[in-house]
Design a protein around this motif. Structure first.
Motif, PDB file in Angstrom:
ATOM      1  N   LEU A 135      46.878  19.516  -8.884  1.00 28.44           N
ATOM      2  CA  LEU A 135      47.568  19.143  -7.654  1.00 28.44           C
ATOM      3  C   LEU A 135      46.631  18.816  -6.512  1.00 28.44           C
ATOM      4  N   ILE A 136      45.306  18.784  -6.774  1.00 29.85           N
ATOM      5  CA  ILE A 136      44.370  18.349  -5.729  1.00 29.85           C
ATOM      6  C   ILE A 136      44.663  16.886  -5.409  1.00 29.85           C
ATOM      7  N   PRO A 137      44.923  16.530  -4.176  1.00 32.99           N
ATOM      8  CA  PRO A 137      45.259  15.146  -3.830  1.00 32.99           C
ATOM      9  C   PRO A 137      44.127  14.195  -4.179  1.00 32.99           C
ATOM     10  N   HIS A 138      44.509  13.026  -4.675  1.00 30.76           N
ATOM     11  CA  HIS A 138      43.513  12.004  -5.030  1.00 30.76           C
ATOM     12  C   HIS A 138      42.711  11.568  -3.815  1.00 30.76           C
ATOM     13  N   HIS A 139      43.365  11.513  -2.664  1.00 33.34           N
ATOM     14  CA  HIS A 139      42.651  11.051  -1.468  1.00 33.34           C
ATOM     15  C   HIS A 139      41.606  12.063  -1.037  1.00 33.34           C
ATOM     16  N   SER A 140      41.801  13.330  -1.442  1.00 32.00           N
ATOM     17  CA  SER A 140      40.783  14.335  -1.128  1.00 32.00           C
ATOM     18  C   SER A 140      39.509  14.064  -1.896  1.00 32.00           C
ATOM     19  N   LEU A 141      39.665  13.691  -3.180  1.00 29.91           N
ATOM     20  CA  LEU A 141      38.493  13.340  -3.984  1.00 29.91           C
ATOM     21  C   LEU A 141      37.809  12.099  -3.431  1.00 29.91           C
ATOM     22  N   ALA A 142      38.609  11.119  -3.029  1.00 31.24           N
ATOM     23  CA  ALA A 142      38.060   9.897  -2.452  1.00 31.24           C
ATOM     24  C   ALA A 142      37.315  10.208  -1.165  1.00 31.24           C
ATOM     25  N   GLN A 143      37.857  11.170  -0.384  1.00 33.32           N
ATOM     26  CA  GLN A 143      37.219  11.535   0.873  1.00 33.32           C
ATOM     27  C   GLN A 143      35.851  12.170   0.625  1.00 33.32           C
ATOM     28  N   VAL A 144      35.767  12.990  -0.460  1.00 32.15           N
ATOM     29  CA  VAL A 144      34.482  13.601  -0.817  1.00 32.15           C
ATOM     30  C   VAL A 144      33.455  12.529  -1.136  1.00 32.15           C
ATOM     31  N   LYS A 203      33.489   9.431  -0.119  1.00 31.44           N
ATOM     32  CA  LYS A 203      33.174   8.700   1.118  1.00 31.44           C
ATOM     33  C   LYS A 203      32.189   9.492   1.984  1.00 31.44           C
ATOM     34  N   ASP A 204      32.426  10.807   2.078  1.00 34.24           N
ATOM     35  CA  ASP A 204      31.533  11.659   2.870  1.00 34.24           C
ATOM     36  C   ASP A 204      30.125  11.664   2.291  1.00 34.24           C
ATOM     37  N   SER A 205      30.031  11.654   0.945  1.00 37.23           N
ATOM     38  CA  SER A 205      28.717  11.631   0.296  1.00 37.23           C
ATOM     39  C   SER A 205      27.983  10.345   0.633  1.00 37.23           C
ATOM     40  N   SER A 206      28.708   9.207   0.592  1.00 39.25           N
ATOM     41  CA  SER A 206      28.086   7.924   0.917  1.00 39.25           C
ATOM     42  C   SER A 206      27.569   7.915   2.343  1.00 39.25           C
ATOM     43  N   LEU A 207      28.367   8.450   3.281  1.00 37.93           N
ATOM     44  CA  LEU A 207      27.939   8.493   4.681  1.00 37.93           C
ATOM     45  C   LEU A 207      26.722   9.401   4.856  1.00 37.93           C
TER      46      LEU A 207
END
Length: 554
Positions: free
Chosen positions: A21-30, A32-36
């Motif tokens: 149930l971990i939201p997909h956008h949460s994984l995407a946010q991780v 994105k944060d790594s790229s930044l």
């Protein structure tokens, strides 16, 4: 045991639900944060491991983006990799990343819209030219970037780098013009990085020209860079301040700032920055051997740099020429395929026209034959209904008149018989009935006490598979042969043999009559016309006193 299971199972279910149930956008946010995070590590490194870790991260990311055909992100990855490798001192790797990125841009249909990417790559390429001591190409590349740049921030960086080339060439006048122009625009800048960059470079050129404001600008730039923890900027400021004091023979202060620059190069973990700092320290040493050694090593390093860092833009142009050659070959292949396609289309059209011609000709011939048969039938009916019947009425009325000469009646009866025969010979054929039986009835109709008619295999012929037009032609031709036999041959014996060979029907006629002169043909031209009209053949064989033969193939 059951109590333990009652505790473990709910915990397991909770863990499973938490994972799924971990939201997909949460994984995407991780992600994105790594790229930044790693982007910042490359553009503004503050720790020794920042640049290597940034290279490692974006190398893996580029591979994933290329595999997923995300070309835009792959170009972004390559730009950052080129910047990082350049800061580390790996100019050759930096060039390779630029060439790969430019090739990706050229492969895209939307390449004309990727202005920011192209500007950034050209700017980085110009910096590599500068590091390779190729000032002419560096200036030309920066000018190309300026022509397509549409943002002030891009123009500031490119103009600053162009002015750096003039500074390297000791053309401080041209460099000062550009730095002064940018310094006047500093209030329009969007960040402190651009302001400190222009201020520091302006201060260095001013110091070279002995303009008093030079030292203040150098110190102001360093203060702002320290405030922003800009390690690379601090390294540049300390290097420039060391040069300032070295030019004025103040070796104590020059050494102070040079050692600070060396310390910062260790923090940045950049071999090129460290080499620059060591070279600056060596310039302060009074030992002539060290200066000679430095001169030789610089010369060797420059030669090696030029040899290893092959002209990146030349490689790009070679790649472009190869693409153009491949595109030309592909275009030729496409044109060749088009030409073959047109030729094939023309050939197909030709075949269609030829086929249409024969189809329409066949239809026309068929229509003409059908029209002839209809005309014959119509005439036969008209002869029977009007001429024969009227003749019969006249004969009947004359028979009741005793004064009429019987010879006239006999002649009129002959005329009536002829008209009846003409009508019968050309009357309609009902092809819906059993054609074999109709044909047999026709042939046996010519049999009498003087003439014997024999047929062979007539009942075995597959008449159902024969077209109505061919049936009509066979019927009429055999009717004409039999009529010709009865009128002219005086035959007593007639045989007709029917055979099926492949798709063709063979009919052989033979009688024992007096024969005839085939040159005259005795009115048999019509049979030839009928058989020819259905693409068949008919051959006659006869001579006086030896009967008559006909061979028909349909």
């Amino acid at each position: 045991m059951n109590n333990k299971l009652s505790i473990i199972i709910p915990q397991f279910i909770f863990l499973a639900l938490f994972i799924f149930l971990i939201p997909h956008h949460s994984l995407a946010q991780v992600s994105k944060d790594s790229s930044l995070h790693y982007r910042k590590a490359i553009l503004n490194p503050s720790q020794p491991q920042d640049l290597p870790s940034g290279v490692h991260y974006f190398t893996k990311k580029k591979e994933r983006d290329i595999e997923s055909k995300d070309t835009l992100n792959a170009i972004y990855d390559l730009r950052l990799l080129s910047i990082a490798e350049f800061k580390i001192g790996n100019n050759f790797s930096s060039e390779n990343h630029i060439v790969e990125a430019l090739n990706l841009i050229e492969s895209m249909q939307t390449k004309d819209t990727l202005i920011n990417s192209r500007v950034g790559l050209y700017n980085q390429l110009g910096r590599i030219y500068r590091a390779s001591n190729n000032a002419t190409e560096a200036i030309r590349t920066f000018d190309n970037a300026l022509q397509i740049a549409n943002k002030l921030s891009d123009s500031v960086i490119i103009l600053n780098n162009k002015a750096n080339i003039y500074k390297d060439l000791l053309d401080y006048k041209n460099a000062l013009d550009i730095y002064s122009f940018l310094y006047e625009k500093r209030f329009d800048f969007t960040n402190d990085y651009q302001t400190t960059l222009v201020t520091d470079n302006l201060g260095l050129v001013q110091s070279k020209l002995n303009i008093p404001e030079g030292l203040d600008n150098l110190k102001n730039a360093l203060t702002l860079r320290q405030k922003n923890n800009d390690l690379i900027g601090q390294h540049a400021s300390n290097t420039h301040l060391s040069e300032y004091y070295l030019d004025r023979k103040d070796t104590t202060k020059a050494l102070f700032y040079a050692e600070k620059a060396l310390s910062l190069s260790d923090k940045i973990n950049s071999s090129s920055f460290k080499l620059e700092s060591i070279s600056l320290l060596m310039n302060m040493d009074k030992n002539p051997l060290i200066h000679e050694y430095k001169k030789l090593t610089d010369s060797i390093a420059n030669a090696k740099q030029i040899a290893e860092n092959k002209n990146a833009f030349l490689k790009y142009n070679v790649a472009e020429e190869q693409k153009k050659t491949q595109a030309s070959i592909l275009l030729q292949e496409i044109e060749s395929r088009k030409r073959l396609a047109y030729q094939a289309l023309a050939f197909i059209i030709f075949l269609i026209l030829v086929g249409s011609y024969f189809i329409y000709r066949n239809r026309y011939r068929k229509a003409k034959i059908e029209e002839i048969y209809k005309t014959e039938t119509r005439i036969a009916k008209k002869v029977h209904d009007e001429v024969a019947n009227d003749m019969y009425k006249v004969m009947t009325s004359l028979e009741n008149n005793s004064e009429i000469d019987t010879t006239i009646l006999d002649e009129m009866e002959k005329i009536y018989t002829k008209t009846r025969d003409i009508s019968r010979e050309n009357s309609a054929i009902d092809l819906r009935k059993d054609f074999g039986k109709q044909l047999n009835d026709l042939l046996l109709g010519y049999k009498n006490s003087k003439v014997n008619i024999i047929t062979r295999n007539l009942s075995k012929m597959p008449w159902d598979g024969i077209s109505e037009m061919k049936k009509t032609a066979i019927y009429r031709v055999l009717q004409e042969l039999m009529t010709n036999m009865r009128k002219h041959s005086h035959a007593t014996f007639v045989t007709l043999v029917f055979e099926k060979e492949g798709k063709k029907i063979h009919i052989n006629y033979r009688d024992n009559g007096v024969g005839c002169d085939l040159f005259k043909k005795n009115g048999l031209q019509h049979t030839e016309s009928r058989i020819t009209s259905i693409n068949g053949t008919i051959n006659f064989e006869s001579k006086q006193g030896d009967g008559f033969k006909a061979s028909i193939i349909i």
